[in-house]
Motif scaffolding. Structure first.
Motif, PDB file in Angstrom:
ATOM      1  N   ILE A 273       0.863  -1.191   0.000  1.00 36.62           N
ATOM      2  CA  ILE A 273       0.000   0.000   0.000  1.00 36.62           C
ATOM      3  C   ILE A 273       0.899   1.240   0.000  1.00 36.62           C
ATOM      4  N   ARG A 274       0.681   2.105  -0.964  1.00 36.37           N
ATOM      5  CA  ARG A 274       1.368   3.405  -0.970  1.00 36.37           C
ATOM      6  C   ARG A 274       0.322   4.496  -0.901  1.00 36.37           C
ATOM      7  N   PHE A 275       0.745   5.712  -0.580  1.00 41.69           N
ATOM      8  CA  PHE A 275      -0.202   6.839  -0.649  1.00 41.69           C
ATOM      9  C   PHE A 275       0.544   8.119  -0.934  1.00 41.69           C
ATOM     10  N   MET A 276      -0.213   9.100  -1.403  1.00 36.58           N
ATOM     11  CA  MET A 276       0.369  10.336  -1.894  1.00 36.58           C
ATOM     12  C   MET A 276      -0.735  11.377  -1.925  1.00 36.58           C
ATOM     13  N   THR A 277      -0.662  12.535  -1.408  1.00 37.29           N
ATOM     14  CA  THR A 277       0.444  13.195  -0.739  1.00 37.29           C
ATOM     15  C   THR A 277       0.029  13.546   0.674  1.00 37.29           C
ATOM     16  N   SER A 278       0.991  13.623   1.572  1.00 33.01           N
ATOM     17  CA  SER A 278       0.709  13.971   2.962  1.00 33.01           C
ATOM     18  C   SER A 278       1.075  15.419   3.220  1.00 33.01           C
ATOM     19  N   HIS A 279       0.174  16.163   3.824  1.00 37.88           N
ATOM     20  CA  HIS A 279       0.505  17.536   4.235  1.00 37.88           C
ATOM     21  C   HIS A 279       1.047  17.469   5.666  1.00 37.88           C
ATOM     22  N   PRO A 280       2.200  18.088   5.927  1.00 37.89           N
ATOM     23  CA  PRO A 280       2.791  17.979   7.268  1.00 37.89           C
ATOM     24  C   PRO A 280       1.940  18.616   8.364  1.00 37.89           C
ATOM     25  N   LYS A 281       1.024  19.499   8.005  1.00 39.15           N
ATOM     26  CA  LYS A 281       0.269  20.200   9.064  1.00 39.15           C
ATOM     27  C   LYS A 281      -0.643  19.243   9.835  1.00 39.15           C
ATOM     28  N   ASP A 282      -1.095  18.169   9.188  1.00 36.59           N
ATOM     29  CA  ASP A 282      -2.054  17.316   9.891  1.00 36.59           C
ATOM     30  C   ASP A 282      -1.734  15.825   9.774  1.00 36.59           C
ATOM     31  N   ILE A 288       1.133   7.461  12.056  1.00 36.64           N
ATOM     32  CA  ILE A 288       2.487   6.917  12.267  1.00 36.64           C
ATOM     33  C   ILE A 288       2.388   5.533  12.915  1.00 36.64           C
ATOM     34  N   GLU A 289       1.499   5.416  13.868  1.00 36.10           N
ATOM     35  CA  GLU A 289       1.314   4.148  14.572  1.00 36.10           C
ATOM     36  C   GLU A 289       0.830   3.047  13.618  1.00 36.10           C
ATOM     37  N   VAL A 290      -0.156   3.405  12.793  1.00 34.94           N
ATOM     38  CA  VAL A 290      -0.696   2.426  11.839  1.00 34.94           C
ATOM     39  C   VAL A 290       0.388   2.002  10.846  1.00 34.94           C
ATOM     40  N   MET A 291       1.169   2.966  10.379  1.00 32.37           N
ATOM     41  CA  MET A 291       2.247   2.636   9.424  1.00 32.37           C
ATOM     42  C   MET A 291       3.270   1.711  10.059  1.00 32.37           C
ATOM     43  N   LYS A 292       3.629   2.072  11.269  1.00 28.08           N
ATOM     44  CA  LYS A 292       4.652   1.312  11.979  1.00 28.08           C
ATOM     45  C   LYS A 292       4.248  -0.153  12.156  1.00 28.08           C
ATOM     46  N   ASN A 293       2.965  -0.385  12.451  1.00 26.49           N
ATOM     47  CA  ASN A 293       2.510  -1.752  12.722  1.00 26.49           C
ATOM     48  C   ASN A 293       2.066  -2.506  11.472  1.00 26.49           C
ATOM     49  N   SER A 294       2.097  -1.827  10.353  1.00 25.04           N
ATOM     50  CA  SER A 294       1.558  -2.448   9.141  1.00 25.04           C
ATOM     51  C   SER A 294       2.570  -3.358   8.457  1.00 25.04           C
ATOM     52  N   LYS A 295       2.034  -4.426   7.855  1.00 27.52           N
ATOM     53  CA  LYS A 295       2.887  -5.324   7.068  1.00 27.52           C
ATOM     54  C   LYS A 295       2.886  -4.907   5.603  1.00 27.52           C
ATOM     55  N   LYS A 296       1.909  -4.087   5.233  1.00 32.07           N
ATOM     56  CA  LYS A 296       1.718  -3.804   3.808  1.00 32.07           C
ATOM     57  C   LYS A 296       2.046  -2.369   3.413  1.00 32.07           C
ATOM     58  N   ILE A 297       1.934  -1.445   4.354  1.00 31.75           N
ATOM     59  CA  ILE A 297       2.181  -0.042   3.985  1.00 31.75           C
ATOM     60  C   ILE A 297       3.669   0.149   3.737  1.00 31.75           C
ATOM     61  N   CYS A 298       3.987   0.718   2.579  1.00 32.24           N
ATOM     62  CA  CYS A 298       5.391   0.837   2.176  1.00 32.24           C
ATOM     63  C   CYS A 298       6.145   1.801   3.073  1.00 32.24           C
ATOM     64  N   ARG A 299       7.437   1.531   3.186  1.00 31.56           N
ATOM     65  CA  ARG A 299       8.311   2.338   4.052  1.00 31.56           C
ATOM     66  C   ARG A 299       8.749   3.611   3.338  1.00 31.56           C
ATOM     67  N   HIS A 300       7.766   4.407   2.995  1.00 28.98           N
ATOM     68  CA  HIS A 300       8.048   5.634   2.257  1.00 28.98           C
ATOM     69  C   HIS A 300       7.012   6.692   2.623  1.00 28.98           C
ATOM     70  N   LEU A 301       7.472   7.879   2.920  1.00 32.35           N
ATOM     71  CA  LEU A 301       6.553   8.996   3.146  1.00 32.35           C
ATOM     72  C   LEU A 301       7.003  10.185   2.322  1.00 32.35           C
ATOM     73  N   HIS A 302       6.096  10.648   1.471  1.00 32.98           N
ATOM     74  CA  HIS A 302       6.375  11.869   0.710  1.00 32.98           C
ATOM     75  C   HIS A 302       5.769  13.014   1.502  1.00 32.98           C
ATOM     76  N   LEU A 303       6.623  13.870   2.017  1.00 33.50           N
ATOM     77  CA  LEU A 303       6.182  14.901   2.964  1.00 33.50           C
ATOM     78  C   LEU A 303       6.690  16.264   2.483  1.00 33.50           C
ATOM     79  N   PRO A 304       5.940  16.897   1.580  1.00 28.89           N
ATOM     80  CA  PRO A 304       6.427  18.150   0.982  1.00 28.89           C
ATOM     81  C   PRO A 304       6.686  19.233   2.033  1.00 28.89           C
ATOM     82  N   VAL A 305       7.896  19.761   2.045  1.00 26.47           N
ATOM     83  CA  VAL A 305       8.234  20.805   3.020  1.00 26.47           C
ATOM     84  C   VAL A 305       8.056  22.180   2.387  1.00 26.47           C
TER      85      VAL A 305
END
Ligand code: 5AD
Ligand code: SF4
Length: 479
Positions: A273-282, A288-305
């Motif tokens: 599972i991938r997703f795009m795009t995350s706004h850092p404000k929210d 983070i918890e769900v990602m950390k415990n997931s077996k399927k969510i990819c180890r990638h976060l696109h976080l536009p600064v």
């Protein structure tokens, strides 16, 4: 796709629901396509040319789904019977490219007068663009926008029935029309829209004006779509939204993005599972918890600064400051040490000083991105930033851009080094176009890997030892 249009053949009037209505027009278009191809004694060919982001790529798959269903053969060659440009307007360059290519298309059309040309996508939501096309590119046959792309078959039918340019643009919409045909570019992976539009109004950005207000699809519709995709051979999905972190807030029964991820995680047979795009404000702790415990969510976060300067971030209306962003990046890395962080950065926002720019470099150094998309600020008419004083001279911006790019590349190369020697799972995506006997795929963290292998591997997940890092990709060998 297995869709039977024959139930619509001979129907006198379109059904009252949006989906049925479009299938009715697809059936009508199919009759015309079949007639024309009979006259020519060959199939009609259509070419869809996509500009811009993953949202547009997904929209083009929907256009192609309809085109195939009504009988067009899809080609990448613009010497076709029907050419569609799905346009982008996020930066001025994107617009200029479309005008340039339209000049070229007009020459093809001169030699082949029955050719149809359609323009759709974000650029078409701008009045100035539509006026310009009407005046200076009158050979275009159809113009429609982002909100009514689902009406493609109906608009095409109107064009078949008339001899003049059809223009159909909506200012905004609250509609989401489900269950229309779609033809994926890759059999094993797919984008999935979870929401449309954006409510953030970053001061430089035209997207909220051309994609409208935020609308989320229901979790049920999303999960059902993904289940069907998985049944059809998909192992990786990319959940798409301008800001996935505000997913579900406006649904009748609100659902968080993190909760949606847990529902998607449960789908049997889905691997990534991938997703795009995350706004850092929210970006929430829950996510983070769900990602950390997931077996399927990819180890990638696109976080536009976008910028490292709190002063510039305020002018950009980003609703976070440098300190918040750095703390967030630290929190994510502490939870998932192997994660890849990537970002978007704009250089030369109005009023950006050398000190502001150095703050951006400082963030790049502190976060250590695996890669970063760097953009030169582009003035978009109608956005608040376009009328700000202190637009930065071109030479200054170019100099900052070059310095930033160098920094980003050095850090990305170093980041890529960190996994050399490890064996990691790769989703094989295609035959390598440069090296005979090689295939190319992606790690969970999004980095590209080339390794010896044949086409039969495409679509499968294999373990690959990363032998060496070449800046932003690896050479490897299958274990
Ligand atoms: N100028 C330059 N870059 C822009 N982006 C959005 N609007 C502009 C603009 N006016 C960039 C942002 C965004 C990415 C998709 O495009 O970095 O995250
Ligand atoms: Fe544009 Fe900001 Fe919305 Fe992203 S979040 S699409 S940058 S307005």
């Amino acid at each position: 796709m297995n869709i039977d249009l024959s139930i619509y053949d001979g129907m006198q009037n379109p059904p009252s629901d949006d989906t049925g209505r479009q299938y009715y027009y697809m059936a009508k278009c199919r009759e015309i396509v079949s007639e024309k191809s009979g006259e020519l004694n060959r199939p009609l060919r259509a070419c869809v040319n996509t500009f811009g982001c993953q949202m547009n790529a997904r929209d083009s798959e929907k256009l192609i789904g309809i085109l195939e269903l009504i009988g067009y053969e899809i080609t990448e060659d613009e010497h076709a019977d029907f050419v569609i440009y799905n346009t982008c307007t996020v930066r001025e360059n994107a617009n200029l490219k479309v005008y340039g290519r339209l000049g070229y298309l007009s020459n093809i059309k001169k030699k082949n007068p029955h050719m149809l040309i359609a323009l759709c996508g974000c650029m078409m939501q701008e009045e100035v663009v539509v006026n310009k096309i009407r005046k200076s590119y009158s050979f275009v046959d159809m113009i429609f926008g982002t909100h009514n792309i689902f009406k493609f078959a109906e608009i095409l039918y109107s064009r078949y029935m008339s001899d003049s340019m059809i223009i159909d643009i909506w200012k905004d919409t609250d509609k989401i029309v489900e269950d229309l045909p779609v033809e994926r570019k890759y059999p094993f992976k797919s984008g999935v829209n979870i929401m449309f539009g954006c409510n953030n109004f970053c001061s430089y950005c035209i997207v909220p004006y051309v994609r409208g207000r935020e609308r989320s699809r229901s979790p049920k519709d999303i999960v059902e779509e993904i289940k069907k995709l998985v049944d059809d051979g998909v192992v990786e999905i990319m959940l798409l939204g301008q800001n996935v972190n505000s997913y579900g807030k406006n649904l009748k029964e609100p659902v968080t993005f993190a909760k949606l991820l847990t529902m998607v995680e449960e789908i049997d047979g889905l691997k990534r599972i991938r997703f795009m795009t995350s706004h850092p404000k929210d970006l929430s702790d829950e996510l983070i918890e769900v990602m950390k415990n997931s077996k399927k969510i990819c180890r990638h976060l696109h976080l536009p600064v976008q910028s490292g300067s709190s002063r510039v971030l305020k002018m950009m209306n980003r609703k976070y400051d440098k300190d918040h962003y750095l703390k967030l990046a630290d929190k994510i890395k502490a939870a998932m040490p192997d994660i890849s962080l990537t970002t978007d950065i704009i250089v030369g926002f109005p009023g950006e000083t050398e000190e502001d720019f150095l703050e951006t470099i400082d963030v790049v150094k502190k976060v250590q991105y695996d890669s970063a998309y760097t953009f030169i600020y582009s003035k978009r008419t109608g956005t608040p930033a376009a009328s700000m004083d202190n637009q930065i001279p071109k030479e200054v911006v170019k100099d900052r851009f070059d310095r930033l790019l160098k920094e980003v590349q050095t850090i990305a190369a170093k980041q890529t080094e960190r996994f050399v020697g490890k064996t990691m799972e790769v989703l094989v995506e295609e035959k390598n176009s440069q090296l005979a006997g090689y295939v190319t795929g992606k790690l969970s963290n999004g980095t590209t890997v080339h390794f010896p292998g044949d086409e039969t591997l495409i679509g499968s997940l294999v373990n690959v030892k990363l032998l060496n890092a070449k800046g932003f990709y690896y050479m490897g060998e299958m274990e």
